[in-house]
Design a protein around this motif. Sequence first.
Motif, PDB file in Angstrom:
ATOM      1  N   ALA A 198       0.975  -1.523   0.257  1.00 15.45           N
ATOM      2  CA  ALA A 198       0.302  -0.147  -0.100  1.00 15.45           C
ATOM      3  C   ALA A 198       0.962   1.342   0.035  1.00 15.45           C
ATOM      4  O   ALA A 198       2.050   1.191   0.611  1.00 15.45           O
ATOM      5  CB  ALA A 198      -1.161   0.354   1.085  1.00 15.45           C
ATOM      6  N   GLY A 203       1.840   6.547   2.703  1.00 17.58           N
ATOM      7  CA  GLY A 203       2.627   7.892   3.470  1.00 17.58           C
ATOM      8  C   GLY A 203       3.474   8.375   4.495  1.00 17.58           C
ATOM      9  O   GLY A 203       3.431   7.989   5.621  1.00 17.58           O
ATOM     10  N   GLY A 207       1.429  10.758   1.200  1.00 22.97           N
ATOM     11  CA  GLY A 207       0.339  10.793   2.637  1.00 22.97           C
ATOM     12  C   GLY A 207       0.399  12.714   2.698  1.00 22.97           C
ATOM     13  O   GLY A 207       0.304  13.303   1.029  1.00 22.97           O
ATOM     14  N   VAL A 225      -3.043  11.146  -2.211  1.00 29.05           N
ATOM     15  CA  VAL A 225      -4.440  11.726  -1.424  1.00 29.05           C
ATOM     16  C   VAL A 225      -5.375  12.388  -1.673  1.00 29.05           C
ATOM     17  O   VAL A 225      -4.685  13.709  -2.494  1.00 29.05           O
ATOM     18  CB  VAL A 225      -4.072  12.017   0.378  1.00 29.05           C
ATOM     19  CG1 VAL A 225      -5.412  12.441   0.700  1.00 29.05           C
ATOM     20  CG2 VAL A 225      -3.016  11.098   1.155  1.00 29.05           C
ATOM     21  N   ARG A 256     -11.741  -1.877  -0.115  1.00 25.71           N
ATOM     22  CA  ARG A 256     -10.847  -1.660   2.014  1.00 25.71           C
ATOM     23  C   ARG A 256     -11.980  -1.811   2.949  1.00 25.71           C
ATOM     24  O   ARG A 256     -12.167  -1.065   3.146  1.00 25.71           O
ATOM     25  CB  ARG A 256      -9.812  -0.510   1.811  1.00 25.71           C
ATOM     26  CG  ARG A 256      -8.747  -0.064   2.510  1.00 25.71           C
ATOM     27  CD  ARG A 256      -9.368   0.335   4.024  1.00 25.71           C
ATOM     28  NE  ARG A 256      -8.055   0.542   4.791  1.00 25.71           N
ATOM     29  CZ  ARG A 256      -8.456   1.245   5.941  1.00 25.71           C
ATOM     30  NH1 ARG A 256      -9.362   1.006   6.324  1.00 25.71           N
ATOM     31  NH2 ARG A 256      -7.448   2.052   6.706  1.00 25.71           N
ATOM     32  N   GLY A 315      -8.287  -2.141   8.038  1.00 24.60           N
ATOM     33  CA  GLY A 315      -6.551  -1.681   7.905  1.00 24.60           C
ATOM     34  C   GLY A 315      -6.325  -1.153   8.885  1.00 24.60           C
ATOM     35  O   GLY A 315      -6.896  -0.049   8.661  1.00 24.60           O
ATOM     36  N   HIS A 347      -5.994   5.748   7.033  1.00 20.69           N
ATOM     37  CA  HIS A 347      -6.955   6.285   6.545  1.00 20.69           C
ATOM     38  C   HIS A 347      -8.175   5.414   6.095  1.00 20.69           C
ATOM     39  O   HIS A 347      -7.868   4.614   5.106  1.00 20.69           O
ATOM     40  CB  HIS A 347      -6.896   7.966   6.147  1.00 20.69           C
ATOM     41  CG  HIS A 347      -6.501   8.484   6.847  1.00 20.69           C
ATOM     42  ND1 HIS A 347      -5.628   8.571   7.168  1.00 20.69           N
ATOM     43  CD2 HIS A 347      -7.230   9.417   7.983  1.00 20.69           C
ATOM     44  CE1 HIS A 347      -4.950   9.929   8.124  1.00 20.69           C
ATOM     45  NE2 HIS A 347      -6.289  10.581   8.447  1.00 20.69           N
ATOM     46  N   GLY A 356      -6.944  -4.379   3.757  1.00 22.41           N
ATOM     47  CA  GLY A 356      -7.767  -4.126   5.211  1.00 22.41           C
ATOM     48  C   GLY A 356      -7.020  -5.197   5.913  1.00 22.41           C
ATOM     49  O   GLY A 356      -8.267  -6.397   6.354  1.00 22.41           O
ATOM     50  N   ALA A 406      -1.911   2.035  11.483  1.00 19.31           N
ATOM     51  CA  ALA A 406      -1.916  -0.156  11.931  1.00 19.31           C
ATOM     52  C   ALA A 406      -3.211  -0.208  11.270  1.00 19.31           C
ATOM     53  O   ALA A 406      -4.609   0.315  12.805  1.00 19.31           O
ATOM     54  CB  ALA A 406      -0.818  -0.084  13.511  1.00 19.31           C
TER      55      ALA A 406
HETATM   56  C1  LIG Z   1       1.530   3.711   8.004  1.00 15.80           C
HETATM   57  C2  LIG Z   1      -0.072   3.732   6.857  1.00 15.80           C
HETATM   58  C3  LIG Z   1       0.191   4.368   5.849  1.00 15.80           C
HETATM   59  C4  LIG Z   1      -0.866   5.097   4.872  1.00 15.80           C
HETATM   60  N1  LIG Z   1      -0.717   5.799   4.015  1.00 15.80           N
HETATM   61  C5  LIG Z   1      -1.355   6.028   3.218  1.00 15.80           C
HETATM   62  C6  LIG Z   1      -1.296   6.575   2.297  1.00 15.80           C
HETATM   63  O1  LIG Z   1      -0.548   8.181   2.306  1.00 15.80           O
HETATM   64  N2  LIG Z   1      -2.257   6.872   0.822  1.00 15.80           N
HETATM   65  C7  LIG Z   1      -3.268   5.985   1.114  1.00 15.80           C
HETATM   66  O2  LIG Z   1      -4.229   5.717  -0.164  1.00 15.80           O
HETATM   67  N3  LIG Z   1      -3.256   5.289   1.860  1.00 15.80           N
HETATM   68  C8  LIG Z   1      -2.760   5.143   3.470  1.00 15.80           C
HETATM   69  N4  LIG Z   1      -2.863   3.843   4.083  1.00 15.80           N
HETATM   70  C9  LIG Z   1      -4.005   3.101   3.903  1.00 15.80           C
HETATM   71  C10 LIG Z   1      -3.609   1.637   2.853  1.00 15.80           C
HETATM   72  O3  LIG Z   1      -4.018   1.797   1.739  1.00 15.80           O
HETATM   73  C11 LIG Z   1      -4.680   0.444   2.582  1.00 15.80           C
HETATM   74  O4  LIG Z   1      -6.347   0.843   3.223  1.00 15.80           O
HETATM   75  C12 LIG Z   1      -3.694  -0.275   4.736  1.00 15.80           C
HETATM   76  O5  LIG Z   1      -3.124  -0.162   5.013  1.00 15.80           O
HETATM   77  C13 LIG Z   1      -4.914  -1.704   4.215  1.00 15.80           C
HETATM   78  O6  LIG Z   1      -4.649  -2.361   5.513  1.00 15.80           O
HETATM   79  P1  LIG Z   1      -3.947  -3.361   6.320  1.00 15.80           P
HETATM   80  O7  LIG Z   1      -2.906  -1.717   6.485  1.00 15.80           O
HETATM   81  O8  LIG Z   1      -3.868  -3.578   7.322  1.00 15.80           O
HETATM   82  O9  LIG Z   1      -2.494  -3.618   5.264  1.00 15.80           O
HETATM   83  C14 LIG Z   1      -1.969   3.897   4.961  1.00 15.80           C
HETATM   84  C15 LIG Z   1      -1.931   2.688   6.082  1.00 15.80           C
HETATM   85  C16 LIG Z   1      -0.607   2.728   6.930  1.00 15.80           C
HETATM   86  C17 LIG Z   1      -1.033   0.682   7.930  1.00 15.80           C
END
Ligand SMILES: Cc1cc2nc3c(=O)[nH]c(=O)nc-3n(C[C@H](O)[C@H](O)[C@H](O)COP(=O)(O)O)c2cc1C
Length: 305
Positions: A19, A22, A45, A69, A136, A140, A143, A169, A280
Motif C-alpha cells: 500500500a 505516506g 500522504g 491523497v 478496503r 485496515g 485512513h 485491510g 496500523a
Molecule cells: C502507515 C500507513 C500509512 C498509510 N498511508 C496511506 C496513504 O498515504 N495513502 C493511501 O492511499 N493509503 C494509505 N494507507 C492505507 C492503505 O492504502 C491501506 O488501505 C491499508 O494499509 C490496508 O490495510 P492494512 O494496513 O491492514 O494492510 C496507509 C496505511 C498505513 C498502515
Amino acid sequence: MRTTAWARELGLRVPVVNAPMGGVAGGRLAAAVHAAGGLGMIGMGSAGSAAALRTELAAAGEGVGIGVVDWVLRAEPELLEQALAARPRLLSVSFGTDLSWVAAARAHGIRTATQVYSADEAKRAHDAGVDVLVARGAAGGGHGTAAPELRPLLDEVLAAVPIPVLAAGGIATAADLAAVLTAGASGAWIGTRFAACAESLLPEPGRRALIAATADDTVLTSTYDIAAGLPWPARFPSRVLRDPATDRWAGHEDDLRTDHAARVELRSRAADPATAPVDAGRGVGAITRVETAAEILGSLSATAG
Ligand SMILES: Cc1cc2nc3c(=O)[nH]c(=O)nc-3n(C[C@H](O)[C@H](O)[C@H](O)COP(=O)(O)O)c2cc1C
C-alpha cells in the motif's frame, strides 16, 4: 505460488501490492517490493509534495507505482503533474470523489487504482475508467471507513464490477492472502505488514511499537488529524495504535475542536518520533520482528496456494 491473471498481466511474481503509505512507503521500500516480485508503491500522504515525490522516485528507480491523497492533490496540483510525468506502473488516488485524474492518467497510458468502500463507489470508479479497484475493509491501517469489513465488501465489489479487484485491510499472513484470492480478489494491497520492514521510512520507535502490538491495540480515530487541522473528510478516520492521547480523545473528537491547548499538545506529541501516532491495521499482531520486504513477500507466498 498461486498467482492471478491481473498479476501476470503486470508481470508480478506475487499478487501483492505494498500500500502507498505516506511517510512509510518511500522509494526504498517500493524498490524492494518490486525486486522481490510484488508491485512496489511509493506513498505520498498528508505531507506529500512534488519535491518529496521527486526524492522518493530517485530512490526507487524504475517500475514502481505511486499513491497519493485526493485533498493533497488539490492543495498541490504539481504533485499530480509530477506523478504523471514519472509514468508509474500504477497510479492510485484515494479518499476523494473527484475522479477527473483518471482521464489524465489514461491519456498518459498509466494504469489507475483507487480504494473503494461500497459497491456504488466501485461502480462510479469503474464508470470513470479506473483499471483496478481496491476493496478496503475496516480492519485496515491508516485512513479508511469504519465499515464494512473486508469479506462482505469484497464480495459486493466483485459482484458489482467486471474489472480486477484487490483486497485490503487486515491482510497480514499467507492464510489471509490465500483466503482473499480464493474469494476472487486479483491480489492483495497490504500496508501494515510492510510498515515495520527494514526498508520502510518509519522511525525506529514506530517499528518497535508495531512489533509489540496485538490486533486489539488499534483504534479508529480522527484525533491527530483534528489536532493538525488537516482537511480529512469525516468519513475517513485513521486506524492507529492506541496511545494515551487516543485513550483520552477517541470518541470525544468533537471536544478537541474547541480545545486549543489540547490540540497544541497533540501536535507536539505527533512531531516527536518517540510519541508520534503509528498507523496500523488489525493485522499488526502478525508482525513479530523487522523483516526485509523480500522476506515478507516470501512468507506471504509460502502457503498461499
Ligand atoms: C502507515 C500507513 C500509512 C498509510 N498511508 C496511506 C496513504 O498515504 N495513502 C493511501 O492511499 N493509503 C494509505 N494507507 C492505507 C492503505 O492504502 C491501506 O488501505 C491499508 O494499509 C490496508 O490495510 P492494512 O494496513 O491492514 O494492510 C496507509 C496505511 C498505513 C498502515
